[in-house]
Design a protein around this motif. Structure first.
Motif, PDB file in Angstrom:
ATOM      1  N   SER A  16      -6.293   2.502   5.049  1.00 20.04           N
ATOM      2  CA  SER A  16      -6.378   3.644   4.309  1.00 20.04           C
ATOM      3  C   SER A  16      -6.931   5.396   4.955  1.00 20.04           C
ATOM      4  O   SER A  16      -7.750   6.109   4.681  1.00 20.04           O
ATOM      5  N   GLN A  71       0.135   4.343  -2.289  1.00 21.56           N
ATOM      6  CA  GLN A  71      -1.240   4.978  -1.979  1.00 21.56           C
ATOM      7  C   GLN A  71      -0.798   5.738  -0.730  1.00 21.56           C
ATOM      8  O   GLN A  71      -2.377   6.367  -0.233  1.00 21.56           O
ATOM      9  N   THR A  72       0.093   5.836  -0.346  1.00 21.37           N
ATOM     10  CA  THR A  72       0.811   6.860   0.726  1.00 21.37           C
ATOM     11  C   THR A  72       0.910   8.022   1.093  1.00 21.37           C
ATOM     12  O   THR A  72       0.926   8.260  -0.802  1.00 21.37           O
ATOM     13  N   ARG A  81       3.304  10.435  -2.794  1.00 21.22           N
ATOM     14  CA  ARG A  81       3.045  11.396  -3.531  1.00 21.22           C
ATOM     15  C   ARG A  81       4.082  12.797  -3.495  1.00 21.22           C
ATOM     16  O   ARG A  81       4.597  13.588  -3.915  1.00 21.22           O
ATOM     17  N   ARG A 122       0.421  -1.175   0.016  1.00 16.36           N
ATOM     18  CA  ARG A 122       0.169  -0.244   0.119  1.00 16.36           C
ATOM     19  C   ARG A 122       0.922   0.973   0.424  1.00 16.36           C
ATOM     20  O   ARG A 122       0.442   2.938   0.361  1.00 16.36           O
ATOM     21  N   ALA A 133      -4.681  10.806   1.507  1.00 20.73           N
ATOM     22  CA  ALA A 133      -3.832   9.651   1.923  1.00 20.73           C
ATOM     23  C   ALA A 133      -4.011   9.286   3.331  1.00 20.73           C
ATOM     24  O   ALA A 133      -3.722   9.834   3.570  1.00 20.73           O
ATOM     25  N   ALA A 148       5.612   7.476  -7.199  1.00 18.44           N
ATOM     26  CA  ALA A 148       5.020   5.990  -6.500  1.00 18.44           C
ATOM     27  C   ALA A 148       6.627   5.211  -6.349  1.00 18.44           C
ATOM     28  O   ALA A 148       5.775   3.843  -5.965  1.00 18.44           O
TER      29      ALA A 148
END
Length: 257
Positions: free
Chosen positions: A108, A35-36, A40, A32, A99, A44
Motif C-alpha cells: 500500500s 487500489q493502485t 485510476r 489490490r 495509491a 477499476a
C-alpha cells in the motif's frame, strides 16, 4: 565498453521476469489492483486485465532479451518500456499520490523517490544495452545492479529491510538504560523520594545532598543523618522504588530497604 553493454540485458530481463510473473500469478496483487494508480488510469473494472497485459509485455521483452543473439531493437524495446514505467510513475505521483504503483507486488505504499530511482536505473541499463557489445557480460556488475534494483523495491522491504531494522534495534537497544552520565540526577531523586528506604530514614536526615557518584549501575546519594551518614543506592536501571537501598554509616551501621 568491456562487457558493460552485454551485462544489461540479463539485469533487465531478471527484473522484467519478476515483475511479469507477479502481475500474472500473484492473487494478492490482482486483489489490490483496484487500489493502485493503474485503476485510476484505466478504471477499476479494467485494472486487472491491464495488469495482466503489462505482465505479458514484460515477459515478452524479457524473453527477447535473453534469447540470443541480442539485437539493437531489443534494447530499444527495453528502453521504451522503462520510459513507460517512468511516465506511469509520474502520472501516479501527480494523479493518485496516495495509491501504490502496483509494479512488483501487493503493498500500500505510494510512489516515492525509490520507485523513480528504480525506473531510472532500468532506463539507464536499457540505454547502455542498445550498443552491440561482443564482450562477455560482467557478472560482478550484473549482481551489483540486481542488488541495487532490489534495494530500491519497496515490495521487498519485508524480506530484508524490516529484518535488518529489527537486528539494529536488538544491537543498539534504543530502549535500554542510557549510560549513567545521561541519567539526570532529578530522575534518580524522584525515584529516591518515593522509596521505602527513604521513608524509613528520612526522620534521621539532617542535611541536604552532600555527595553523589555512580558505580556498578547504581547512583549513590549521601545525606547527613545526625551523627551518622545516610548513603542511598539508587539503581540507574528500572523505576521500582523498592529497589532503592540505604545504609546508615556511623558508630552503628544498619541497612534498610
Amino acid at each position: 565498453m568491456h562487457g558493460i553493454a552485454a551485462t544489461q540485458p540479463y539485469v533487465i530481463a531478471l527484473f522484467l521476469v519478476w515483475a511479469g510473473l507477479m502481475k500474472l500469478f500473484s492473487r494478492r496483487m490482482r486483489a489490490r489492483a483496484g487500489q493502485t494508480a493503474l485503476a485510476r488510469l484505466v478504471g477499476a473494472a479494467r485494472a486487472v486485465p491491464a495488469l495482466r497485459l503489462v505482465g505479458v509485455i514484460e515477459l515478452a521483452v524479457a524473453a527477447a532479451l535473453l534469447a540470443p543473439p541480442f539485437s539493437l531493437w531489443e534494447g530499444v524495446a527495453a528502453a521504451l518500456l522503462s520510459a513507460g514505467f517512468l511516465a506511469y510513475l509520474t502520472y501516479s505521483y501527480v494523479a493518485a499520490p496516495t495509491a501504490s504503483c502496483g509494479c512488483l507486488g501487493a503493498h500500500s505504499r505510494p510512489v516515492d523517490l525509490r520507485a523513480f530511482a528504480r525506473a531510472g536505473l532500468l532506463l539507464a541499463a536499457s540505454l547502455l544495452a542498445i550498443p552491440a557489445d561482443p564482450q562477455p557480460p560482467l557478472v560482478a556488475l550484473g549482481l551489483a545492479e540486481a542488488v541495487a534494483l532490489m534495494a530500491l523495491s519497496a515490495e521487498l522491504d519485508r524480506h530484508w529491510l524490516t529484518p535488518l531494522r529489527q537486528l539494529l534495534v536488538r544491537l543498539r537497544r534504543p530502549l535500554a538504560v542510557t549510560p549513567s552520565e545521561h541519567v539526570p540526577l532529578g530522575t534518580s531523586l524522584h525515584l529516591l523520594y518515593r522509596s521505602p528506604a527513604y521513608c524509613s530514614a528520612s526522620a534521621q536526615l539532617t542535611s541536604d545532598i552532600q555527595d553523589t557518584w555512580d558505580e556498578d549501575g547504581l547512583r549513590f546519594v549521601v545525606f547527613g543523618a545526625r551523627e551518622r551518614t545516610a548513603v542511598f543506592a539508587i539503581p540507574l536501571a528500572g523505576d521500582d522504588p523498592s529497589a532503592v537501598l540505604v545504609t546508615l554509616v556511623g558508630h552503628d551501621t544498619s541497612l534498610a530497604m
